[in-house]
Design an enzyme around this catalytic site. Structure first.
Site, mmCIF file in Angstrom:
data_model
loop_
_atom_site.group_PDB
_atom_site.id
_atom_site.type_symbol
_atom_site.label_atom_id
_atom_site.label_comp_id
_atom_site.label_asym_id
_atom_site.label_seq_id
_atom_site.Cartn_x
_atom_site.Cartn_y
_atom_site.Cartn_z
ATOM 1 N N TYR A 148 0.843 -1.197 0.000
ATOM 2 C CA TYR A 148 0.000 0.000 0.000
ATOM 3 C C TYR A 148 0.877 1.246 0.000
ATOM 4 O O TYR A 148 1.999 1.237 0.482
ATOM 5 C CB TYR A 148 -1.026 0.008 1.140
ATOM 6 C CG TYR A 148 -0.527 -0.141 2.552
ATOM 7 C CD1 TYR A 148 0.192 0.867 3.196
ATOM 8 C CD2 TYR A 148 -0.853 -1.280 3.300
ATOM 9 C CE1 TYR A 148 0.594 0.738 4.509
ATOM 10 C CE2 TYR A 148 -0.457 -1.421 4.617
ATOM 11 C CZ TYR A 148 0.264 -0.411 5.223
ATOM 12 O OH TYR A 148 0.668 -0.544 6.530
ATOM 13 N N CYS A 149 0.350 2.296 -0.637
ATOM 14 C CA CYS A 149 1.072 3.562 -0.812
ATOM 15 C C CYS A 149 2.495 3.338 -1.323
ATOM 16 O O CYS A 149 3.475 3.743 -0.704
ATOM 17 C CB CYS A 149 1.103 4.362 0.490
ATOM 18 S SG CYS A 149 1.483 6.119 0.265
ATOM 19 N N PRO A 150 2.639 2.670 -2.486
ATOM 20 C CA PRO A 150 3.973 2.359 -2.995
ATOM 21 C C PRO A 150 4.720 3.608 -3.462
ATOM 22 O O PRO A 150 4.115 4.590 -3.901
ATOM 23 C CB PRO A 150 3.679 1.426 -4.172
ATOM 24 C CG PRO A 150 2.305 1.818 -4.630
ATOM 25 C CD PRO A 150 1.568 2.215 -3.388
#
Length: 282
Positions: A148-150
């Site tokens: 998540y949120c790369p």
């Protein structure tokens, strides 16, 4: 010493610890604090500051997340899992904050340190490497697809992400922020965000390419190092690293007109979150 750690050196650094304030300390307050400090430090009216913070069962959404087609259903799902949702005042995407996640902010004047964009990320990366150098030399900064949120400065060990770094700049102040998943299950946190996106998108077309989350791409430091690491342990490691960098590390809080500016930024965060707050009151 690492060249980027050298750039952290300063005659005096203020240290503000918000890691033990408990569940009443909300993430909206943290983002208002960082904007306050970023503004004052950018004006050279306040000293460089390092701040730590922990929040309980909170999903922090980015601006793009507010455009999800079924956001209300996604937020309702988060609430049903015991999480509250807030929208931060910057870009990025959804991240999980809880008692096992330590956040660190490095806040410096842009002019004094002549920081390019990547310099801020590299400084934080070098600090984390220094904090855990007795346990591992395998911390890597690169995007972990499926997390998540790369981003380009995801921190990982053996391909599993445990931290993400972001950066915010306001009026010549720079705030470099990291969330560190210290203990508990990283994949469980990722599963919550995965389900949130699936519910909030609901197979509809979106103009933005939201990440397809693979929970097994994420883990906590405790899992990755097969060690019982706590937030308290990590705070000690942070302080040990900082003491090497500055002759004067000063524990303190807001002072003078910083408090008035904080109240202004807090109200902006409250206003920004009015819509999502109303979703959670239903």
């Amino acid at each position: 010493m690492n060249q980027y750690l050298n750039r952290l050196q300063n005659d005096e650094i203020r240290f503000i610890d918000g890691s033990t304030l408990g569940p009443s300390f909300e993430a909206k307050q943290s983002f208002a604090l960082d904007d306050t400090l970023c503004t004052k430090i950018g004006r050279l009216e306040s000293p460089p500051t390092i701040r730590t913070w922990v929040h309980h069962n909170t999903i922090v959404l980015g601006i793009q997340d507010t455009r999800l087609p079924n956001l209300v259903n996604g937020v309702n799902y988060l609430n049903s899992q015991g999480y509250k949702a807030i929208v931060r005042n910057s870009g990025g995407l959804a991240v999980v904050l809880d008692e096992g996640v330590l956040n660190i902010s490095l806040i410096f004047p842009e002019a004094e340190h002549k920081l390019q964009i990547n310099d801020g990320y590299e400084m934080m990366y070098a600090l984390i490497q220094d904090m855990f150098k007795d346990l591992t030399d395998k911390i890597v900064a690169k995007e972990i697809v499926g997390s998540y949120c790369p981003g380009d400065f995801d921190l990982s060990i053996n391909g599993k992400k445990f931290a993400g770094i972001s950066q915010r700049r306001i009026r010549k102040g720079v705030a470099v922020q990291i969330y560190l998943c210290i203990n508990e299950s990283g994949s469980k946190r990722a599963s919550i965000v995965k389900d949130f996106y699936e519910i909030a998108i609901n197979n509809q077309e979106t103009s933005f390419n939201y990440p397809t989350i693979l929970p097994n791409t994420m883990a906590s430091l405790s899992e990755l190092l097969s060690a019982e690491i706590t937030v308290t342990d990590t705070m000690k490691r942070l302080l040990q690293s900082l003491i090497k960098l500055t002759p004067k590390l000063t524990p303190n809080s807001l002072f003078g007109d910083e408090i008035d500016l904080y109240n202004y930024h807090l109200q902006r965060m409250i206003d920004r979150n009015s819509e999502i707050s109303s979703m959670q009151e239903c």
